[in-house]
Design an enzyme around this catalytic site. Sequence first.
Site, PDB file in Angstrom:
ATOM      1  CE  LYS A 132      -3.777  -9.713  -2.836  1.00 22.91           C
ATOM      2  NZ  LYS A 132      -3.338  -8.977  -1.630  1.00 22.91           N
ATOM      3  CG  HIS A 133      -2.134  -2.432  -5.660  1.00 22.03           C
ATOM      4  ND1 HIS A 133      -1.362  -2.201  -4.533  1.00 22.03           N
ATOM      5  CD2 HIS A 133      -1.752  -1.486  -6.574  1.00 22.03           C
ATOM      6  CE1 HIS A 133      -0.569  -1.181  -4.758  1.00 22.03           C
ATOM      7  NE2 HIS A 133      -0.762  -0.730  -5.986  1.00 22.03           N
ATOM      8  CD  GLU A 139      10.880  -2.154   7.422  1.00 23.23           C
ATOM      9  OE1 GLU A 139      11.107  -1.549   6.359  1.00 23.23           O
ATOM     10  OE2 GLU A 139      10.258  -3.234   7.465  1.00 23.23           O
ATOM     11  CB  CYS A 146      11.378  -0.688   2.026  1.00 26.09           C
ATOM     12  SG  CYS A 146       9.813  -1.571   2.156  1.00 26.09           S
ATOM     13  CD1 TRP A 170       0.097  -1.450   3.115  1.00 25.50           C
ATOM     14  CD2 TRP A 170       0.689   0.701   3.261  1.00 25.50           C
ATOM     15  NE1 TRP A 170       0.937  -1.328   4.207  1.00 25.50           N
ATOM     16  CE2 TRP A 170       1.303  -0.011   4.321  1.00 25.50           C
ATOM     17  CE3 TRP A 170       0.913   2.073   3.159  1.00 25.50           C
ATOM     18  CZ2 TRP A 170       2.146   0.602   5.255  1.00 25.50           C
ATOM     19  CZ3 TRP A 170       1.748   2.690   4.089  1.00 25.50           C
ATOM     20  CH2 TRP A 170       2.350   1.950   5.118  1.00 25.50           C
ATOM     21  CG  ASN A 171       5.043   1.252   0.952  1.00 30.55           C
ATOM     22  OD1 ASN A 171       4.685   0.339   0.213  1.00 30.55           O
ATOM     23  ND2 ASN A 171       6.308   1.475   1.233  1.00 30.55           N
ATOM     24  CD  GLU A 204      11.831  -3.217  -1.855  1.00 34.79           C
ATOM     25  OE1 GLU A 204      11.190  -3.572  -0.858  1.00 34.79           O
ATOM     26  OE2 GLU A 204      12.029  -2.040  -2.133  1.00 34.79           O
ATOM     27  CG  LEU A 205      11.222  -9.399   1.334  1.00 37.30           C
ATOM     28  CD1 LEU A 205      11.634 -10.681   2.027  1.00 37.30           C
ATOM     29  CD2 LEU A 205       9.754  -9.452   0.929  1.00 37.30           C
ATOM     30  CB  SER A 216       5.724  -7.869   5.655  1.00 39.70           C
ATOM     31  OG  SER A 216       5.001  -9.059   5.409  1.00 39.70           O
TER      32      SER A 216
END
Length: 456
Positions: free
Chosen positions: A153-154, A358, A261, A129-130, A227-228, A206
């Site tokens: 798939k958002h 984080e 991130c 969402w960010n 990409e976490l 995440s």
Amino acid sequence: MLTAIDPSTGETLHSVEPANPQQVERILADSETAYQHWRHTSFAERGQLLRKVAQLMREDVDSLAMLMTEEMGKPIKEARAEVEKSAWCAEHYADHAEEYLRSESIASDAHHSYVQYLPLGVILGILPWNAPFWLAFRYCAPTLMAGNACVMKHDPHVPASAKAIAEVFEKAGAPAGLFQNLPLETPAVEAVIRDSRVQAVSFTGSEKAGGAVASIAASEIKHSILELGGSDPAIVLADADLETAADVLTLSRIINAGQSCIAAKRIIVEAPVYDRMVELLTERLARLTVGDPREESTDVGPIARADLRDNLHRQISDTIRAGARCMLGGDLPSGPGFYYPVTLLTDVTETMCGAREETFGPVAVVMKADDEAEAIRIANNTPYGLAAAVWSTAERGEAIARQLDTGQVAVNGIVKTDPRLPSGGIKRSGFGRELGPHGIREFVNAQQIWLGPKQN
């Protein structure tokens, strides 16, 4: 239901019914059909579509930006910049995809041998969402220009943003099924990953969810890139330009209310300039305006969800109880919406929550290092490895970059994503690369061609 809540008020904006099994089947079938045509198009034809998409986004930047502001609280001036950056990404790959995927001749015992880069098929993008528009285009622009089809798939909390992205492709004249929005609740995505028509998965989100997605994809022998999260260090040494470092690190820390991130999470300052750096950061962070993300004067909007704000406050409270000094903020505000004050924690040590986890919010964590060697050790003392910054002389910073366990390093500048440069992490920050020439080659078949007769 996919429900969007206005984080500035806490009130429900709208709800969307997720796709039912019949709709999912139709989306996947249409995507496969579109791919079988799209794979044979030229780079020029693909680029024409992406440039039209970029044009339409720029023409409608205000309304597209407002969708992000309403659904996840991004300040309107940042939301406009995100739409513009997404358009740039589309144009960049329209201009450079052919160059990035040019066949490579490799000498062998063949009369001629080379590698050519061919599309794979339907690629599933699972997005957070960010940064609703930017992360969608970081995934889809190179994927489409490589000749693949996209199913997006958002995140369930930004359904209007997701719908708008798909509608831009429709307005631009994209072939039916080429780029589709797949509105799903998260548990339903496993079946889509396993579907034989999906060839690979791009995931941003995440660490826990990324591990689940990668495991499912691997069990089906499918490629994925992840990409976490990150706990990105920013090293500030005594020979740095402290004023400029403070300006840039303040911006890095509060973009998107700190919900990024690659934001500077741990500011590691060499002892001789520690007190001065704290002063400079305090001055700059104190000047920031927290408020309604619709207002042009707002620097920091709300946290996207109530549960995210609660977790952020837990992290900050735990860090203060462990001995950190709270120079600014740190209090959970009352009133509507999910706002959190800009917070500055100093004298943070490696065992404290603010250094170990984080932090996704407008909180700057400052740590002291005796010297360069200790700063590097502290920077690497994390399970994450996404990005880092170094503030020193250019020569010294470049040498330090080689010692940092991260996917990208900015020396005397802000850590950012750029369509021209590869981005991604190591360790628990994920694997694979997006953007640049490396990113477009993630979702292609690097096919080796050997042409006889054999040469002596």
